[in-house]
Enzyme design. Sequence first.
Site, mmCIF file in Angstrom:
data_model
loop_
_atom_site.group_PDB
_atom_site.id
_atom_site.type_symbol
_atom_site.label_atom_id
_atom_site.label_comp_id
_atom_site.label_asym_id
_atom_site.label_seq_id
_atom_site.Cartn_x
_atom_site.Cartn_y
_atom_site.Cartn_z
ATOM 1 N N HIS A 289 35.567 48.232 32.201
ATOM 2 C CA HIS A 289 37.132 48.709 30.926
ATOM 3 C C HIS A 289 36.482 47.647 29.380
ATOM 4 C CE1 HIS A 289 39.522 45.643 33.372
ATOM 5 N NE2 HIS A 289 39.007 46.390 34.675
ATOM 6 N N ASP A 301 36.044 40.639 34.551
ATOM 7 C CA ASP A 301 36.939 41.380 34.933
ATOM 8 C C ASP A 301 37.417 41.821 33.313
ATOM 9 O OD1 ASP A 301 38.205 43.260 35.911
ATOM 10 O OD2 ASP A 301 39.804 42.266 37.160
ATOM 11 N N GLU A 335 43.062 50.173 32.167
ATOM 12 C CA GLU A 335 42.342 49.775 33.300
ATOM 13 C C GLU A 335 43.511 49.223 34.104
ATOM 14 O OE1 GLU A 335 40.711 48.892 37.298
ATOM 15 O OE2 GLU A 335 41.666 47.865 36.118
ATOM 16 N N GLU A 336 43.833 47.924 33.957
ATOM 17 C CA GLU A 336 44.711 47.063 34.139
ATOM 18 C C GLU A 336 46.179 47.643 34.581
ATOM 19 O OE1 GLU A 336 43.498 44.497 36.380
ATOM 20 O OE2 GLU A 336 40.894 44.130 35.375
ATOM 21 N N ASP A 363 32.763 47.617 37.423
ATOM 22 C CA ASP A 363 34.189 46.947 37.584
ATOM 23 C C ASP A 363 34.458 46.415 38.419
ATOM 24 O OD1 ASP A 363 36.235 46.451 36.734
ATOM 25 O OD2 ASP A 363 37.232 47.978 37.007
ATOM 26 N N HIS A 433 41.348 37.803 37.921
ATOM 27 C CA HIS A 433 42.884 38.136 36.793
ATOM 28 C C HIS A 433 43.788 37.086 36.621
ATOM 29 C CE1 HIS A 433 43.684 42.375 38.547
ATOM 30 N NE2 HIS A 433 42.565 42.821 37.631
#
Lengths: 475, 475
Positions: A289, A301, A335-336, A363, A433
């Site tokens: 993503h 990520d 995606e997130e 991912d 994140h």
Amino acid sequence: MKINFKKACFGILFISICNLSIAQKVNTEDSLMLRNLYDMALLNGNSYDWLDTLSNKIGGRLSGSVEAEQAVRFTKEELEKLGFDKVWLQPVMVPKWTRGFKEYAFIESGEGEETVTTDICALGGSVATSEIGLKAEVIEVQGIEDLERYGRDQIEGKIVFYNRPMKANLIHTFEAYGGCVDQRYAGAMEAAKFGAVGVIVRSMNLKNDDFPHTGSMTYGDTPIKDRIPACAISTNGADYLSSTLKIQPDLQFYFKQSCKVYPDVQSHNVIAEITGSQYPNKYMVVGGHLDSWDLGDGSHDDGAGCVQSMEVLRLLKLTNYKPKHSIRVVLFMNEENGLRGGTEYAEQAKLKNEQHVFALESDSGGFTPRGFSFDTNEANFKQVLSWKALFKPYLIHYFEMGGSGADIGPLKDDNIVLAGLRPDSQRYFDYHHAASDTFDAVNKRELELGAATMASLVYLFDKYGTKTSLDPVKN
Amino acid sequence: MKINFKKACFGILFISICNLSIAQKVNTEDSLMLRNLYDMALLNGNSYDWLDTLSNKIGGRLSGSVEAEQAVRFTKEELEKLGFDKVWLQPVMVPKWTRGFKEYAFIESGEGEETVTTDICALGGSVATSEIGLKAEVIEVQGIEDLERYGRDQIEGKIVFYNRPMKANLIHTFEAYGGCVDQRYAGAMEAAKFGAVGVIVRSMNLKNDDFPHTGSMTYGDTPIKDRIPACAISTNGADYLSSTLKIQPDLQFYFKQSCKVYPDVQSHNVIAEITGSQYPNKYMVVGGHLDSWDLGDGSHDDGAGCVQSMEVLRLLKLTNYKPKHSIRVVLFMNEENGLRGGTEYAEQAKLKNEQHVFALESDSGGFTPRGFSFDTNEANFKQVLSWKALFKPYLIHYFEMGGSGADIGPLKDDNIVLAGLRPDSQRYFDYHHAASDTFDAVNKRELELGAATMASLVYLFDKYGTKTSLDPVKN
């Protein structure tokens, strides 16, 4: 470590002999193809350079941001340079949530005499506090299930502090994450039902440090007026807050955040295709993503997964391999905080009656690859197991049934092979994140090994085809 | 990556069922013991704290240095606190080489008009340059075998620049290291035979960066007056020097180093023992080397191996396991530039007629453990393979014949099991022997997983015993 180089030479000879004996059990053409893919990825790879641009020149790519659109443009242009059969953008409407000014928080204990600032960040999708911020007493809980036990009496008017840590003794760190993430995802929605005024969530991180880790959350059906602000606190901050609460149960926690939700905006999935020579209407997808959270630059990520997926097509093309199936790289948007890209891709595939037989997502970070997990029927999984010896020289050993990837999930049906690259996961949640998810945390070789491993699986499924659930299962 | 936590819960259930089905094939007592060892290492480990002191409070521990003696004292005291049956120091004479002032180097091109400084370090054991330094033209070669081809005509009076890089396409990075390290170890000795005045060696590093990597070298029988100074240059520096040489073949390279050899000094191996309940006179050793190079703090090489080895004994004691054999942790002195500790330990064992049946070394960095390599007879190796399923839940999959560890090598005989922990090796040479080998490059979980993996192997060999070469081989 020192190496006696005579012994080392003997070691190399020994390894070569071992590899030879493995090779005898496997198809030589496949064995050579895998060697070729790994050689090209490690000697002449492009994934690390792409990631450099994505991370250092573009940066964090939250859906709806300028950076996300820069990433769409950059990756499309790079894919166009590689001369695939088709490159295009697939429109998709995405949510737009912005963090606003940097969040600020402090712990006030001892009747306002002492304040200690602490590191927090808004959870993705959270509402803002009022402009003057929010200050209230704190009640610490070990999870959503504690709310019922404490009841409205003890919760109303307070900030709920979810402090259940990830279990350090779980070997699969994603399992430890899965055991905590409900606090982040549903914590605010549930606490609001008991009259809480805000939520603090311990960061999903196995390491003790000062980075708060954001991530998606939901308010479900909570009316807008009843939505309470939610933030993540770093693991060090959480430990400090917890130990201070034991001494000063009536301490006050202050935080201010100015995040905002805007109307949806248009963005795109980025897609490139090598059209299949035998089955042009059967599709195999490899992807990651393109969006990321905004605190770091989204290198692990999921910049890593995007550039590895691009590299898979590049490697296949460089080997002059002519795939039987149409092979697509899809860089999914959002995606997130919405999964809109993955959902849209699957919907369009259905509308156009495109038969997808295989999809692989990367991912889980750009770390040393260990193998794959699969979500497929038994016949396909058994076929995978028959390829294990081919992967052994590359230390790829993990082939298990389990999950695949969020973006490819909507493609699921009885016959498709869904697969997820499984890199070493021990350090993933140090970066996930958080502001620490940056380019320097990705090792070039590890990234490249992942791309070669993915390309190898795509090659094998393209060559040998996938099985339907009606096919006999070979043992 | 985001996780749907309902799916995650299903995943956990799935993994648990898989683990259960593995467990059914293995001895339950062993399975529980391994789980216990991993739990304790990850939830209540001490290895990371020990490494913090060794790295951050003591630092680089070159044989003969004050830091090496501080490390001897610190580890002995820590082992004494743990209440083992015996803790002692084994005297050993070690070489003492010092780096002296920080080295300095520049490349002078364009008739002395331009100088560019570059990052170098003296190789361990090198002689100094003269006090005013050494300046000469450079001849670049791809290895010792090139010297003969160029001959004295082209080499005499010049500095030989060994620039053969590690092969990036080798999956086992130690194999890539083994293919280059002769340049460092024997390059000066060989170049001197052709009249070279100095040697520059490309750092043994797969990454492009500015860190020069030191390491041991030999002059062999070269008379002292004929010994020439040797330094390592960073990979970036090597690339710059090489490309500049193509434009300016007559450029001059200047370097100055003030290293010095002193007479041997006394140091110690640090040893602790849990005396065996059934076979007190049969010994099993687990160890790493306490000395390190001086540029970094020796966290990966080999602080990690030392604290993991200490942790093995601590974990076995914490489980209340009563070993049948006498189990020793040995922290060897002087692996890097002499192997005196390993040699002395084996000699004393022979003199005292101590029967050693097993030795395990951790000296490949504190990264995620993948398994072990073994140097032993077939019966012992077959036994190891029968334990593979026990290790699967911990993602330990690599069990191969091959090397073990330098320090335990001198214990080799027909019946002993020699084993080396094999962690992921992709990043090892980014840090090896360089200023980048520091505490922050070690991940706590990865270090702890290594200790638990080692403890598990020691437990299994203690419980089931080792085989002599006359024992039947089980399949």
